[in-house]
Motif scaffolding. Structure first.
Motif, PDB file in Angstrom:
ATOM      1  N   LEU A   1      13.616  -9.847  16.138  1.00 23.93           N
ATOM      2  CA  LEU A   1      13.449 -11.032  15.295  1.00 23.93           C
ATOM      3  C   LEU A   1      12.177 -11.742  15.716  1.00 23.93           C
TER       4      LEU A   1
ATOM      5  N   LYS B   1      19.832  -9.878   4.056  1.00 28.05           N
ATOM      6  CA  LYS B   1      20.111 -11.264   4.439  1.00 28.05           C
ATOM      7  C   LYS B   1      21.152 -11.337   5.548  1.00 28.05           C
TER       8      LYS B   1
ATOM      9  N   SER C   1      28.967 -13.527  11.442  1.00 29.03           N
ATOM     10  CA  SER C   1      27.765 -12.901  10.877  1.00 29.03           C
ATOM     11  C   SER C   1      27.837 -11.383  10.996  1.00 29.03           C
TER      12      SER C   1
ATOM     13  N   TYR D   1      14.331 -17.779   9.740  1.00 29.59           N
ATOM     14  CA  TYR D   1      15.322 -17.162   8.855  1.00 29.59           C
ATOM     15  C   TYR D   1      15.003 -17.472   7.388  1.00 29.59           C
ATOM     16  N   ASP D   2      14.635 -18.717   7.093  1.00 32.17           N
ATOM     17  CA  ASP D   2      14.283 -19.081   5.715  1.00 32.17           C
ATOM     18  C   ASP D   2      13.090 -18.275   5.215  1.00 32.17           C
TER      19      ASP D   2
ATOM     20  N   VAL E   1      19.284 -13.856  13.863  1.00 30.19           N
ATOM     21  CA  VAL E   1      19.084 -15.271  14.207  1.00 30.19           C
ATOM     22  C   VAL E   1      20.213 -15.769  15.088  1.00 30.19           C
TER      23      VAL E   1
ATOM     24  N   TYR F   1      19.423 -10.284   8.898  1.00 29.81           N
ATOM     25  CA  TYR F   1      18.615 -11.367   9.484  1.00 29.81           C
ATOM     26  C   TYR F   1      19.505 -12.470  10.030  1.00 29.81           C
ATOM     27  N   SER F   2      20.634 -12.715   9.378  1.00 28.09           N
ATOM     28  CA  SER F   2      21.554 -13.740   9.865  1.00 28.09           C
ATOM     29  C   SER F   2      22.089 -13.387  11.246  1.00 28.09           C
TER      30      SER F   2
ATOM     31  N   TYR G   1      14.086 -21.225  14.545  1.00 28.94           N
ATOM     32  CA  TYR G   1      14.775 -20.026  14.070  1.00 28.94           C
ATOM     33  C   TYR G   1      15.363 -20.232  12.683  1.00 28.94           C
ATOM     34  N   SER G   2      15.695 -21.446  12.364  1.00 30.20           N
ATOM     35  CA  SER G   2      16.117 -21.721  11.000  1.00 30.20           C
ATOM     36  C   SER G   2      14.963 -21.515  10.022  1.00 30.20           C
TER      37      SER G   2
END
Length: 479
Positions: free
Chosen positions: A264, A175, A242, A460-461, A182, A178-179, A456-457
């Motif tokens: 990504l 996580k 991040s 990420y989700d 993003v 990936y953060s 991108y949100s």
């Protein structure tokens, strides 16, 4: 001095590249919390050896020297031994010897004054010592055998706890990874948008100077440009945080520069689809289920261990050594020992061997109540299986729904992004050709940035939903 400091400084500034799997592997090897758990595994293994040592021969040697500065006394009545004093003198004459007849002696005793009746005397020398070698061997103890099995099972539990923490570390690193991806991608988009808006602002400023557009158009673009710079500053700080979080989850020094090699994009989501049916799911794939099985085994062993307390305990023991006496320390240390134990010796050997049997008869019903407690504990563990199964079923259903929702949102946001990019492109062309308004361009640029952020949100989700789904199905570290 400067050159020597540079030469001695570790090369932390050099960038180190990581894919997601490499970052997870790095965390598994370097994360302090996992190192602590592996140390606990070693402690558990040593504990097994400690318990096993109880059943091995126990040998001890010891030497003692004691000064009896107040000697212990006992009450003794010498008259009880057939005498109460000293033997009176008597004489056998020559005439009696020459008579050829038997001579009958009738001894008499005289008790000294103050010596009649019980007397307080001591049998202890002022100095005593001992040197002994002792050994024992456990022949039978039901609790020992079960305890040895329980210690081995506890080692398995320690290892499974480490595996659970490794899975949690992989989830947290994924996580955080990936953060960062993003955040970096958003930074790139903000730089592109800022460069594009800066170009448009400069062109509009020139057009205003030449009288083709109003100053209001320039001011609108400048406001939008300033807001975009603020967004970039916020995104930059978020990116730093991040990266710091990722390094923390990996167990990496904060001073170390890091490069992420995984791109990504949506390619990693190609095989992500809702399962929809978990009827045949094997609960043993979840480490929590395996840990609960080990806890159940420990609870059963605990119950057996209490019941084994009703069995007898058999121990073989042996001792061999010397006891010494002396009226002074020098006489005590002047060792004269031997096997004949004559009065010329001051150290006398001894030896003993025996078997001890301890049979529990009544303990006030203590074990009975302990067994009742262990039965309840075992029942709680069994209930824990039902609760865990229900929890896993819920997690699987929730992760399934989350994956489906995030993929649906991602597809919609990708379409919105494509549309917003096309609208912004056309708006800029129309404005440059003089058939569009400045307000239209600003609105289109704002909508584009919102679409980029939303896309991108959503991406990420979707990636996080994939991690959660792998975690729920027990496949996170199997990939």
């Amino acid at each position: 001095m400067f050159l020597s400091l540079v030469a001695s400084t570790p090369a932390l500034a050099q960038e180190q590249a990581f894919s997601l799997q490499q970052a997870i592997q790095y965390a598994l090897e370097n994360r302090p919390s996992l190192k602590v758990l592996r140390n606990q595994e070693q402690i558990a293994k040593a504990r097994v050896g400690e318990i096993r040592a109880i059943g091995l021969p126990q040998v001890n040697a010891g030497v003692d020297i004691n000064n009896n500065f107040i000697q212990q006394k006992s009450i003794v009545d010498f008259s009880a031994f057939g005498g109460g004093g000293t033997l009176d003198p008597f004489t056998i004459t020559q005439q009696q010897l020459n008579s050829g007849q038997d001579i009958v002696l009738n001894p008499t005793y005289t008790v000294p004054e103050g010596m009649s009746g019980p007397q307080a005397i001591t049998f202890v020398q002022p100095w005593t010592g001992s040197a002994a070698l002792s050994g024992s061997q456990l022949l039978f103890d039901g609790s020992y055998l079960i305890g040895l099995k329980a210690a081995s099972t506890y080692t398995q539990l320690s290892r499974k706890n480490t595996q659970q923490s490794e899975i949690e570390a992989a989830e947290q690193v994924s996580k955080a990874y990936y953060s960062v991806l993003v955040a970096r991608e958003q930074m790139k988009l903000l730089d592109q948008n800022l460069a594009r808006l800066d170009t448009l602002l400069r062109q509009t400023t020139i057009m205003n100077q030449n009288g083709f557009v109003e100053k209001l158009d320039v001011d609108r673009l400048r406001v939008s440009y300033n807001n975009l710079k603020i967004d970039k500053d916020k995104a930059q700080r978020l990116l730093v945080l991040s990266e710091q979080l990722l390094k923390f989850q990996m167990g990496m020094p904060q001073q170390q520069a890091i490069v992420l090699t995984d791109p990504l994009n949506e390619s990693s989501l190609e095989n992500t689809t809702p399962k929809l049916n978990y009827q045949g799911f094997q609960y043993a794939r979840r480490i929590e289920f395996s840990i609960l099985e080990t806890q159940r085994e420990l609870a059963q062993l605990d119950q057996r261990n209490i019941k084994a307390g009703f069995l007898p305990r058999l121990v073989l023991s042996a001792n061999y050594g010397y006891n010494g006496v002396g009226n002074s320390l020098a006489r005590l240390l002047d060792v004269r020992a031997g096997a004949n134990n004559t009065t010329t010796r001051n150290w006398f050997d001894f030896g003993v061997v025996g078997v001890g049997l301890q049979v529990p008869i009544f303990d006030g019903l203590r074990k009975r109540y302990q067994i009742q407690q262990s039965r309840i504990e075992l029942e709680n563990v069994k209930l824990g299986f039902e609760q865990l199964k229900q929890s896993i079923d819920l997690e699987l259903q929730q992760s399934d729904a989350t994956v489906a929702n995030t993929l649906s949102v991602l597809r919609a946001q990708r379409q919105n992004l494509d549309l917003a990019a096309e609208i912004a492109r056309i708006s800029r062309i129309k404005y440059q050709e003089g058939v569009g308004s400045n307000l239209e361009v600003i609105t289109a640029e704002t909508d584009l940035r919102a679409a980029q952020t939303n896309y991108y949100s959503a991406l990420y989700d979707a990636l996080i939903a994939q991690v959660d789904a792998d975690r729920a199905s027990g496949a996170l570290l199997l990939k």
